[in-house]
Design a protein around this motif. Structure first.
Motif, PDB file in Angstrom:
ATOM      1  N   ALA A  16     122.579   1.639  86.940  1.00 47.13           N
ATOM      2  CA  ALA A  16     122.753   0.272  87.422  1.00 47.13           C
ATOM      3  C   ALA A  16     121.431  -0.419  87.714  1.00 47.13           C
ATOM      4  CB  ALA A  16     123.616   0.267  88.672  1.00 47.13           C
ATOM      5  N   SER A  17     120.384   0.342  88.085  1.00 50.21           N
ATOM      6  CA  SER A  17     119.108  -0.287  88.413  1.00 50.21           C
ATOM      7  C   SER A  17     118.331  -0.724  87.177  1.00 50.21           C
ATOM      8  CB  SER A  17     118.251   0.651  89.253  1.00 50.21           C
ATOM      9  OG  SER A  17     117.908   1.791  88.497  1.00 50.21           O
ATOM     10  N   GLU A  18     118.664  -0.198  86.004  1.00 51.64           N
ATOM     11  CA  GLU A  18     117.989  -0.594  84.775  1.00 51.64           C
ATOM     12  C   GLU A  18     118.597  -1.884  84.251  1.00 51.64           C
ATOM     13  OE1 GLU A  18     117.672   2.431  81.830  1.00 51.64           O
ATOM     14  OE2 GLU A  18     117.386   3.991  83.326  1.00 51.64           O
ATOM     15  N   LEU A  19     117.736  -2.760  83.754  1.00 51.57           N
ATOM     16  CA  LEU A  19     118.209  -4.020  83.200  1.00 51.57           C
ATOM     17  C   LEU A  19     118.573  -3.841  81.740  1.00 51.57           C
ATOM     18  CD1 LEU A  19     115.568  -6.459  84.702  1.00 51.57           C
ATOM     19  CD2 LEU A  19     117.900  -6.133  85.449  1.00 51.57           C
ATOM     20  N   SER A  20     119.689  -4.410  81.344  1.00 52.18           N
ATOM     21  CA  SER A  20     120.050  -4.376  79.932  1.00 52.18           C
ATOM     22  C   SER A  20     119.229  -5.430  79.206  1.00 52.18           C
ATOM     23  CB  SER A  20     121.543  -4.635  79.762  1.00 52.18           C
ATOM     24  OG  SER A  20     121.858  -5.944  80.168  1.00 52.18           O
ATOM     25  N   ALA A  21     119.245  -5.392  77.882  1.00 54.06           N
ATOM     26  CA  ALA A  21     118.443  -6.305  77.064  1.00 54.06           C
ATOM     27  C   ALA A  21     118.777  -7.759  77.343  1.00 54.06           C
ATOM     28  CB  ALA A  21     118.641  -5.984  75.593  1.00 54.06           C
ATOM     29  N   HIS A  22     120.039  -8.082  77.654  1.00 60.24           N
ATOM     30  CA  HIS A  22     120.404  -9.475  77.879  1.00 60.24           C
ATOM     31  C   HIS A  22     119.966  -9.985  79.250  1.00 60.24           C
ATOM     32  CE1 HIS A  22     123.918  -7.589  79.797  1.00 60.24           C
ATOM     33  NE2 HIS A  22     124.014  -8.703  80.489  1.00 60.24           N
ATOM     34  N   GLU A  23     119.452  -9.107  80.133  1.00 54.60           N
ATOM     35  CA  GLU A  23     118.969  -9.523  81.440  1.00 54.60           C
ATOM     36  C   GLU A  23     117.451  -9.684  81.460  1.00 54.60           C
ATOM     37  OE1 GLU A  23     120.668  -6.272  83.535  1.00 54.60           O
ATOM     38  OE2 GLU A  23     122.295  -7.494  84.308  1.00 54.60           O
ATOM     39  N   ARG A  24     116.803  -9.470  80.316  1.00 55.23           N
ATOM     40  CA  ARG A  24     115.357  -9.564  80.215  1.00 55.23           C
ATOM     41  C   ARG A  24     114.983 -10.750  79.341  1.00 55.23           C
ATOM     42  NH1 ARG A  24     112.748  -5.321  82.209  1.00 55.23           N
ATOM     43  NH2 ARG A  24     110.894  -5.604  80.948  1.00 55.23           N
ATOM     44  N   SER A  25     113.802 -11.276  79.577  1.00 59.16           N
ATOM     45  CA  SER A  25     113.270 -12.336  78.731  1.00 59.16           C
ATOM     46  C   SER A  25     112.118 -11.734  77.932  1.00 59.16           C
ATOM     47  CB  SER A  25     112.765 -13.494  79.580  1.00 59.16           C
ATOM     48  OG  SER A  25     113.840 -14.104  80.251  1.00 59.16           O
ATOM     49  N   ARG A  26     111.912 -12.263  76.707  1.00 57.87           N
ATOM     50  CA  ARG A  26     110.896 -11.686  75.823  1.00 57.87           C
ATOM     51  C   ARG A  26     110.119 -12.783  75.117  1.00 57.87           C
ATOM     52  NH1 ARG A  26     110.951 -10.404  70.414  1.00 57.87           N
ATOM     53  NH2 ARG A  26     113.177 -10.784  70.290  1.00 57.87           N
ATOM     54  N   CYS A  27     108.815 -12.586  75.025  1.00 57.73           N
ATOM     55  CA  CYS A  27     107.946 -13.500  74.285  1.00 57.73           C
ATOM     56  C   CYS A  27     108.102 -13.201  72.798  1.00 57.73           C
ATOM     57  CB  CYS A  27     106.492 -13.307  74.712  1.00 57.73           C
ATOM     58  SG  CYS A  27     105.328 -14.284  73.739  1.00 57.73           S
ATOM     59  N   ARG A  28     108.411 -14.213  72.027  1.00 56.67           N
ATOM     60  CA  ARG A  28     108.578 -14.025  70.586  1.00 56.67           C
ATOM     61  C   ARG A  28     107.239 -13.880  69.877  1.00 56.67           C
ATOM     62  NH1 ARG A  28     112.905 -17.990  68.130  1.00 56.67           N
ATOM     63  NH2 ARG A  28     112.281 -16.747  66.363  1.00 56.67           N
ATOM     64  N   ASN A  29     106.146 -14.234  70.549  1.00 61.17           N
ATOM     65  CA  ASN A  29     104.831 -14.140  69.935  1.00 61.17           C
ATOM     66  C   ASN A  29     104.227 -12.733  70.065  1.00 61.17           C
ATOM     67  OD1 ASN A  29     102.473 -15.393  68.657  1.00 61.17           O
ATOM     68  ND2 ASN A  29     101.487 -15.112  70.628  1.00 61.17           N
ATOM     69  N   CYS A  30     104.202 -12.195  71.291  1.00 61.27           N
ATOM     70  CA  CYS A  30     103.536 -10.902  71.510  1.00 61.27           C
ATOM     71  C   CYS A  30     104.473  -9.780  71.935  1.00 61.27           C
ATOM     72  CB  CYS A  30     102.423 -11.056  72.540  1.00 61.27           C
ATOM     73  SG  CYS A  30     102.993 -11.288  74.243  1.00 61.27           S
ATOM     74  N   GLY A  31     105.729 -10.120  72.290  1.00 58.64           N
ATOM     75  CA  GLY A  31     106.689  -9.085  72.677  1.00 58.64           C
ATOM     76  C   GLY A  31     106.709  -8.748  74.155  1.00 58.64           C
ATOM     77  N   PHE A  32     105.903  -9.426  74.980  1.00 58.29           N
ATOM     78  CA  PHE A  32     105.918  -9.181  76.426  1.00 58.29           C
ATOM     79  C   PHE A  32     107.342  -9.333  76.949  1.00 58.29           C
ATOM     80  CE2 PHE A  32     105.861 -10.817  80.757  1.00 58.29           C
ATOM     81  CZ  PHE A  32     105.063  -9.896  81.404  1.00 58.29           C
ATOM     82  N   GLU A  33     107.775  -8.434  77.813  1.00 60.34           N
ATOM     83  CA  GLU A  33     109.106  -8.496  78.403  1.00 60.34           C
ATOM     84  C   GLU A  33     109.041  -8.370  79.909  1.00 60.34           C
ATOM     85  OE1 GLU A  33     111.839  -5.642  76.886  1.00 60.34           O
ATOM     86  OE2 GLU A  33     111.963  -6.600  74.933  1.00 60.34           O
ATOM     87  N   ALA A  34     109.919  -9.091  80.577  1.00 62.59           N
ATOM     88  CA  ALA A  34     110.093  -9.003  82.027  1.00 62.59           C
ATOM     89  C   ALA A  34     111.476  -9.548  82.335  1.00 62.59           C
ATOM     90  CB  ALA A  34     109.014  -9.806  82.760  1.00 62.59           C
ATOM     91  N   PRO A  35     112.014  -9.225  83.492  1.00 58.37           N
ATOM     92  CA  PRO A  35     113.324  -9.782  83.854  1.00 58.37           C
ATOM     93  C   PRO A  35     113.300 -11.304  83.820  1.00 58.37           C
ATOM     94  CG  PRO A  35     112.692  -8.040  85.374  1.00 58.37           C
ATOM     95  CD  PRO A  35     111.488  -8.317  84.516  1.00 58.37           C
ATOM     96  N   GLY A  36     114.401 -11.893  83.401  1.00 58.59           N
ATOM     97  CA  GLY A  36     114.514 -13.348  83.382  1.00 58.59           C
ATOM     98  C   GLY A  36     114.333 -13.917  84.775  1.00 58.59           C
TER      99      GLY A  36
END
Length: 53
Positions: free
Chosen positions: A2-22
């Protein structure tokens, strides 16, 4: 787990791939005339972000 975020709860930069929670403080927020507030990647400066909320 439950503590892990699924892919749809994260935001991602389309240029470099940086990810962090939305909405996370890791993302920069900038004001752009005529467009308003935008999310900016802290890694590369791109505003081409796939966001989640």
């Amino acid at each position: 787990m439950a503590s892990e975020l699924s892919a749809h709860e994260r935001s991602r930069c389309r240029n470099c791939g940086f990810e962090a929670p939305g909405g996370d403080d890791a993302w920069r927020r900038i004001e752009v005339p005529k467009l308003g507030r935008m999310t900016q990647c802290p890694s590369c400066g791109s505003t081409d972000i796939i966001t989640s909320r």
